[in-house]
Write a protein that holds these residues in place. Structure first.
Motif, mmCIF file in Angstrom:
data_model
loop_
_atom_site.group_PDB
_atom_site.id
_atom_site.type_symbol
_atom_site.label_atom_id
_atom_site.label_comp_id
_atom_site.label_asym_id
_atom_site.label_seq_id
_atom_site.Cartn_x
_atom_site.Cartn_y
_atom_site.Cartn_z
ATOM 1 N N LYS A 84 -18.437 34.667 -4.888
ATOM 2 C CA LYS A 84 -18.272 33.356 -5.534
ATOM 3 C C LYS A 84 -18.609 32.213 -4.576
ATOM 4 N N HIS A 85 -18.145 32.346 -3.313
ATOM 5 C CA HIS A 85 -18.465 31.305 -2.322
ATOM 6 C C HIS A 85 -19.975 31.145 -2.195
ATOM 7 N N LEU A 86 -20.654 32.300 -2.172
ATOM 8 C CA LEU A 86 -22.110 32.296 -2.014
ATOM 9 C C LEU A 86 -22.778 31.561 -3.187
ATOM 10 N N GLU A 87 -22.265 31.820 -4.401
ATOM 11 C CA GLU A 87 -22.818 31.151 -5.592
ATOM 12 C C GLU A 87 -22.566 29.643 -5.552
ATOM 13 N N LEU A 88 -21.399 29.260 -5.036
ATOM 14 C CA LEU A 88 -20.961 27.867 -5.177
ATOM 15 C C LEU A 88 -21.346 26.949 -4.018
ATOM 16 N N ILE A 89 -21.526 27.524 -2.829
ATOM 17 C CA ILE A 89 -21.568 26.689 -1.611
ATOM 18 C C ILE A 89 -22.624 25.582 -1.658
ATOM 19 N N ASN A 90 -23.847 25.894 -2.103
ATOM 20 C CA ASN A 90 -24.895 24.854 -2.088
ATOM 21 C C ASN A 90 -24.588 23.720 -3.062
ATOM 22 N N HIS A 91 -24.041 24.074 -4.242
ATOM 23 C CA HIS A 91 -23.678 23.033 -5.225
ATOM 24 C C HIS A 91 -22.567 22.139 -4.667
ATOM 25 N N ILE B 226 -13.486 20.340 -4.266
ATOM 26 C CA ILE B 226 -12.771 21.619 -4.185
ATOM 27 C C ILE B 226 -13.087 22.413 -5.442
ATOM 28 N N SER B 227 -13.809 23.523 -5.267
ATOM 29 C CA SER B 227 -14.104 24.354 -6.424
ATOM 30 C C SER B 227 -13.225 25.595 -6.335
ATOM 31 N N SER B 228 -12.215 25.645 -7.192
ATOM 32 C CA SER B 228 -11.240 26.731 -7.116
ATOM 33 C C SER B 228 -11.731 27.950 -7.884
ATOM 34 N N GLN B 229 -11.485 29.126 -7.302
ATOM 35 C CA GLN B 229 -11.863 30.377 -7.978
ATOM 36 C C GLN B 229 -10.660 30.994 -8.686
ATOM 37 N N ASP C 227 -5.591 24.380 0.097
ATOM 38 C CA ASP C 227 -6.858 24.438 0.829
ATOM 39 C C ASP C 227 -7.868 23.379 0.375
ATOM 40 N N ASN C 228 -8.413 22.657 1.335
ATOM 41 C CA ASN C 228 -9.422 21.626 1.052
ATOM 42 C C ASN C 228 -10.195 21.344 2.342
ATOM 43 N N ALA C 229 -11.404 20.801 2.214
ATOM 44 C CA ALA C 229 -12.231 20.593 3.405
ATOM 45 C C ALA C 229 -11.939 19.275 4.113
ATOM 46 N N ALA C 230 -11.300 18.309 3.438
ATOM 47 C CA ALA C 230 -11.031 17.022 4.094
ATOM 48 C C ALA C 230 -10.131 17.217 5.316
ATOM 49 N N MET C 231 -9.139 18.119 5.181
ATOM 50 C CA MET C 231 -8.227 18.365 6.319
ATOM 51 C C MET C 231 -9.007 18.970 7.503
ATOM 52 N N ILE C 232 -10.030 19.776 7.194
ATOM 53 C CA ILE C 232 -10.860 20.385 8.251
ATOM 54 C C ILE C 232 -11.688 19.279 8.936
ATOM 55 N N GLY C 233 -12.161 18.333 8.129
ATOM 56 C CA GLY C 233 -12.935 17.208 8.665
ATOM 57 C C GLY C 233 -12.100 16.330 9.582
ATOM 58 N N CYS C 234 -10.808 16.204 9.270
ATOM 59 C CA CYS C 234 -9.924 15.389 10.110
ATOM 60 C C CYS C 234 -9.659 16.107 11.440
ATOM 61 N N GLU D 76 -10.969 29.014 -2.284
ATOM 62 C CA GLU D 76 -11.411 27.658 -2.610
ATOM 63 C C GLU D 76 -12.719 27.400 -1.868
ATOM 64 N N THR D 77 -13.783 27.024 -2.595
ATOM 65 C CA THR D 77 -15.020 26.622 -1.928
ATOM 66 C C THR D 77 -14.958 25.107 -1.850
ATOM 67 N N SER D 78 -14.894 24.568 -0.631
ATOM 68 C CA SER D 78 -14.686 23.129 -0.512
ATOM 69 C C SER D 78 -15.585 22.507 0.553
ATOM 70 N N ALA D 79 -16.060 21.305 0.269
ATOM 71 C CA ALA D 79 -16.838 20.536 1.245
ATOM 72 C C ALA D 79 -16.418 19.075 1.138
ATOM 73 N N ALA D 80 -16.370 18.405 2.286
ATOM 74 C CA ALA D 80 -15.911 17.015 2.312
ATOM 75 C C ALA D 80 -16.704 16.234 3.343
ATOM 76 N N VAL D 81 -16.761 14.920 3.135
ATOM 77 C CA VAL D 81 -17.293 14.049 4.174
ATOM 78 C C VAL D 81 -16.157 13.126 4.600
ATOM 79 N N VAL D 82 -15.830 13.166 5.894
ATOM 80 C CA VAL D 82 -14.721 12.376 6.429
ATOM 81 C C VAL D 82 -15.255 11.498 7.563
ATOM 82 N N VAL D 83 -14.901 10.209 7.511
ATOM 83 C CA VAL D 83 -15.347 9.269 8.545
ATOM 84 C C VAL D 83 -14.184 8.978 9.489
ATOM 85 N N ASP D 84 -14.409 9.164 10.778
ATOM 86 C CA ASP D 84 -13.419 8.866 11.831
ATOM 87 C C ASP D 84 -12.060 9.516 11.599
ATOM 88 N N GLY D 85 -12.039 10.657 10.926
ATOM 89 C CA GLY D 85 -10.790 11.394 10.717
ATOM 90 C C GLY D 85 -9.825 10.763 9.735
#
Ligand code: KG4
Ligand code: ZN
Length: 336
Positions: free
Chosen positions: A52-59, A31-34, A302-309, A14-23
């Motif tokens: 795939k991660h390399l292709e997707l990460i910037n988008h 979440i871009s699933s492969q 898998d997701n990035a919000a949990m990592i942000g928290c 899963e290529t994932s990015a999130a913005v989390v405020v104060d956890g």
């Protein structure tokens, strides 16, 4: 003042990015699933995942910022999963996070993937009462963790062979249900009788687990049926297998909660999305006057919000990573 963290997760497929405020406040969680790419191979192919991660990460990063309505300059910190996981996949996220931290001159936070799964719970309920018993059940791990405070963990038990998610995936392959196996087995199990086949429940000792014998038992059962020319009801097999997994997970989790006096139990990892596990553990806990809390299914996988928290609590403790942060494929879950 609020803390806005951009979080990146690329440990598996899963290529994932999130913005989390104060956890707690999720401004975006892309979440871009492969899964479709790996499905034809019957599982995750590490080299394909990295590419795939390399292709997707910037988008994915751009979409996470756009959806949050923010620019890079608005961020207070950048967080990334640096292990455990596939080394080539992890490296893509780690390199991206380091580049952002360096270019913006903001703190970098390295997060353990399993800690991220645990923090999917705090993302939804930041006031969970300690001590907590947490069952971490993912594709690579089956761990019972005692959480004494934020960042203070004790490993109580783990699997001696296959992880619970791995067992779901392997049995799904045997039943020709495709990849990923967990959701496919859960779907089919809904049409079957979970008492139909009495599969073994392994007790390897203490609060440990073992699932490889169960997978073999399913294989042997199918083989015996075919040899005898009996019809196999695959829905019954799926339901009985699922029950065998759920029974041992519930049994050991309850024992841990009793031993360590935890009134609250939490679930983490992809298998925590399984409805039967949530139902049975929830009922059993309630009968003993305990509470089960689990994140919504989308936050279990898998997701990035949990990592942000998880990163937010590390930020508060001042646990920042140097720009030499590296991917660690077998990173253990240690107290910080
Ligand atoms: O946490 P996760 O997304 O990735 C890892 O960190 O491994 O977990 C993926 C695992 C896979 O083995 C998948 O089959 C399993 O979680 N899984 C499920 C369900 N949804 C995902 N297992 C059982 N029931 C589900 N509904
Ligand atoms: Zn995971």
């Amino acid at each position: 003042m609020s803390v806005k963290i951009l979080a990146i997760e690329t440990s598996c497929d899963e290529t994932s990015a999130a913005v989390v405020v104060d956890g707690v406040e999720v401004l975006s969680n892309i979440i871009s699933s492969q899964v479709d790419v790996h499905r034809k191979f019957g599982g995750v192919v590490p080299e394909v995942a990295s590419r795939k991660h390399l292709e997707l990460i910037n988008h994915v990063l751009k979409e996470a910022l756009d959806q949050a309505g923010l620019n890079f300059g608005d961020l207070d910190a950048v967080a990334v999963t640096h292990g455990p996981g596939l080394v080539g996949a992890l490296l893509v996220g780690v390199a991206a996070a380091k580049a952002i931290a360096f270019a913006l001159d903001i703190p970098l936070i390295g997060v353990n993937h399993l800690e991220g799964h645990i923090y999917a719970n705090f993302l939804v309920r930041p006031d969970l009462p300690f001590p907590l018993t947490c069952l971490v059940v993912s594709g690579g791990h089956t761990d019972l963790v005692l959480i004494l405070h934020h960042g203070d963990y004790r490993l109580l038990g783990s699997t001696r062979d296959d992880a619970a998610g791995e067992a779901f995936d392997k049995v799904a392959r045997v039943l020709e249900l495709g990849y990923p196996g967990g959701p496919a087995i859960e779907r089919l199990a809904g049409e079957g009788n979970e008492e139909a086949v009495d599969f073994p429940r392994a007790c390897p000792g203490g609060l440990d687990f073992s699932f490889s014998g169960l997978k073999t038992a399913v294989l042997q059962y199918l083989h015996r049926c075919r040899q005898r020319g009996d019809d196999v009801n695959l829905a019954d097999v799926a339901a009985s297998f699922q029950k065998a997994v759920v029974d041992v997970l519930v049994d050991r989790t309850m024992e841990a909660a009793r031993n360590y006096n935890c009134r609250t139990i939490i679930l983490a990892g992809g298998v925590a999305a399984n409805r039967r596990l949530r139902e049975v553990l929830g009922c059993t806990a309630r009968r003993e006057g305990r509470e089960l809390f689990c994140p919504p299914p989308l936050l279990c996988t898998d997701n990035a919000a949990m990592i942000g928290c998880a990163a937010y609590y590390k930020y508060l403790r001042g646990e920042l990573a140097p720009l030499t942060l590296n991917a660690v494929p077998d990173l253990p879950l240690l107290s910080s």
